[in-house]
Design an enzyme around this catalytic site. Sequence first.
Site, PDB file in Angstrom:
ATOM      1  N   ASP A   1     -13.025   0.834  -1.361  1.00  0.00           N
ATOM      2  CA  ASP A   1     -14.228   1.474  -0.796  1.00  0.00           C
ATOM      3  C   ASP A   1     -14.616   2.792  -1.451  1.00  0.00           C
ATOM      4  O   ASP A   1     -15.680   3.343  -1.125  1.00  0.00           O
ATOM      5  CB  ASP A   1     -14.083   1.719   0.713  1.00  0.00           C
ATOM      6  CG  ASP A   1     -14.340   0.481   1.538  1.00  0.00           C
ATOM      7  OD1 ASP A   1     -14.832  -0.516   0.988  1.00  0.00           O
ATOM      8  OD2 ASP A   1     -14.050   0.509   2.751  1.00  0.00           O
ATOM      9  N   TRP A  22     -21.985  -6.426   1.062  1.00  0.00           N
ATOM     10  CA  TRP A  22     -22.777  -5.328   0.504  1.00  0.00           C
ATOM     11  C   TRP A  22     -23.916  -5.929  -0.315  1.00  0.00           C
ATOM     12  O   TRP A  22     -25.080  -5.637  -0.106  1.00  0.00           O
ATOM     13  CB  TRP A  22     -21.885  -4.436  -0.347  1.00  0.00           C
ATOM     14  CG  TRP A  22     -22.608  -3.475  -1.245  1.00  0.00           C
ATOM     15  CD1 TRP A  22     -22.618  -3.502  -2.610  1.00  0.00           C
ATOM     16  CD2 TRP A  22     -23.404  -2.359  -0.851  1.00  0.00           C
ATOM     17  NE1 TRP A  22     -23.381  -2.465  -3.089  1.00  0.00           N
ATOM     18  CE2 TRP A  22     -23.870  -1.752  -2.036  1.00  0.00           C
ATOM     19  CE3 TRP A  22     -23.767  -1.826   0.378  1.00  0.00           C
ATOM     20  CZ2 TRP A  22     -24.698  -0.616  -2.007  1.00  0.00           C
ATOM     21  CZ3 TRP A  22     -24.580  -0.709   0.403  1.00  0.00           C
ATOM     22  CH2 TRP A  22     -25.036  -0.116  -0.784  1.00  0.00           C
ATOM     23  N   ASP A  59     -12.403   6.846   3.618  1.00  0.00           N
ATOM     24  CA  ASP A  59     -12.916   6.076   4.754  1.00  0.00           C
ATOM     25  C   ASP A  59     -13.874   6.876   5.631  1.00  0.00           C
ATOM     26  O   ASP A  59     -14.129   6.508   6.780  1.00  0.00           O
ATOM     27  CB  ASP A  59     -11.769   5.514   5.605  1.00  0.00           C
ATOM     28  CG  ASP A  59     -12.188   4.295   6.418  1.00  0.00           C
ATOM     29  OD1 ASP A  59     -13.044   3.536   5.935  1.00  0.00           O
ATOM     30  OD2 ASP A  59     -11.665   4.107   7.526  1.00  0.00           O
ATOM     31  N   ASP A  97      -6.856  -3.621  11.614  1.00  0.00           N
ATOM     32  CA  ASP A  97      -7.929  -2.876  10.949  1.00  0.00           C
ATOM     33  C   ASP A  97      -8.173  -1.538  11.625  1.00  0.00           C
ATOM     34  O   ASP A  97      -8.802  -0.661  11.043  1.00  0.00           O
ATOM     35  CB  ASP A  97      -9.236  -3.682  10.988  1.00  0.00           C
ATOM     36  CG  ASP A  97      -9.185  -4.920  10.119  1.00  0.00           C
ATOM     37  OD1 ASP A  97      -8.723  -4.821   8.979  1.00  0.00           O
ATOM     38  OD2 ASP A  97      -9.606  -5.996  10.587  1.00  0.00           O
ATOM     39  N   TRP A 136       0.868  -1.187   0.000  1.00  0.00           N
ATOM     40  CA  TRP A 136       0.000   0.000   0.000  1.00  0.00           C
ATOM     41  C   TRP A 136       0.899   1.230   0.000  1.00  0.00           C
ATOM     42  O   TRP A 136       1.662   1.450   0.939  1.00  0.00           O
ATOM     43  CB  TRP A 136      -0.902  -0.001   1.225  1.00  0.00           C
ATOM     44  CG  TRP A 136      -1.857  -1.164   1.286  1.00  0.00           C
ATOM     45  CD1 TRP A 136      -1.551  -2.500   1.309  1.00  0.00           C
ATOM     46  CD2 TRP A 136      -3.279  -1.072   1.340  1.00  0.00           C
ATOM     47  NE1 TRP A 136      -2.715  -3.241   1.368  1.00  0.00           N
ATOM     48  CE2 TRP A 136      -3.786  -2.401   1.393  1.00  0.00           C
ATOM     49  CE3 TRP A 136      -4.191  -0.002   1.348  1.00  0.00           C
ATOM     50  CZ2 TRP A 136      -5.154  -2.677   1.458  1.00  0.00           C
ATOM     51  CZ3 TRP A 136      -5.551  -0.288   1.422  1.00  0.00           C
ATOM     52  CH2 TRP A 136      -6.022  -1.599   1.468  1.00  0.00           C
TER      53      TRP A 136
END
Length: 343
Positions: free
Chosen positions: A167, A213, A129, A318, A94
């Site tokens: 997201d 979802w 986020d 997380d 990342w």
Amino acid sequence: MYGKDTGHGRGFRRRGMGAVAVGAALLLSGCSGSSGDGSDEAKPSVSQQPKGEDPYWVNPDGNAARQVAAFEDEGKKDEARLVRRIAEQPVADWLGTEKPEEEARGFTEAAKAADREALLVLYNIPHRDCGNYSGGGAADGNAYRAFVDSVAKGIGDRPATVILEPDAVLHLVDGCTPEQFHEERYDLLKGAIQTLKALPATKVYLDAGNAGWGKPDQIFEPLTWAGVAEADGFSVNVSNFYSTEDSVAYGKELSAKVGNKPFVVDTSRNGNGPFTGGDPAERWCNPPGRALGEVPTTKTGDDLVDAYLWIKRPGESDGECKGGPKAGQWWPEYALGLAKAAK
């Protein structure tokens, strides 16, 4: 839906340029960095996976590799063996925001030197986020465009696969991201895809949520507006825990609505499926009893599923929930739990 099924608390963490520069030199020599305890003595050998099974690069200087070194140095052979199950698989890097060009160059150069492909995640969209554990992102649209340009310059002509903004589209659909930011976000995502796809050897997968979802009818048009047609495909289950079977079913239903685009599945922590206990609003955050899922591979046996990938870095938190450290920080106890529970 926000907070329940979107899998916040991503693997984002800042990395200084010094770590990247030094790490790149170590990677080229095939050894890891320090053990993580201030000592440079323990440097475990971490091998690449067979290229025919998984073309992605195993970072021998990652957190898991350093933890293996630390455990071995302490004589904790069983713990080292368990964490090696993570250290010897390719996991995504990342990219940080301070030196994105240098990081992208360092990772792709090291991957190319190992005759492998870098797996990168871009996670810097403005208003990221929704202010949760991994909140933040670029200050504005211009800053984000500059970030993407820097990443592209760093990748250059070297092979890379990019997972684009976990997201970011989902939060346009679930009501989390305020309406006034929607138009800009679509423009930024589409522009990022165009910039990255202009590179000669880069694949791009736009993130498309997860099986929890479960509403492809609501997200397929936003994916289209964000430019998925110009991407190589989309990603599902990033940082989440839904089973591979459920994730593939979700991906296929969504694929049929976006021109039969292929997709990749994050299997990093889905070996035991999703957590069903505790507060439903935080089941996504450091749930106990989870396990590593299918190892990364491009041999999925399904033409629509390009790969099973470990996009979330197993063993990284997380967020500050259930006793965890800040989002993206290495958590040895959680890593051990994931490896121990894996089949």
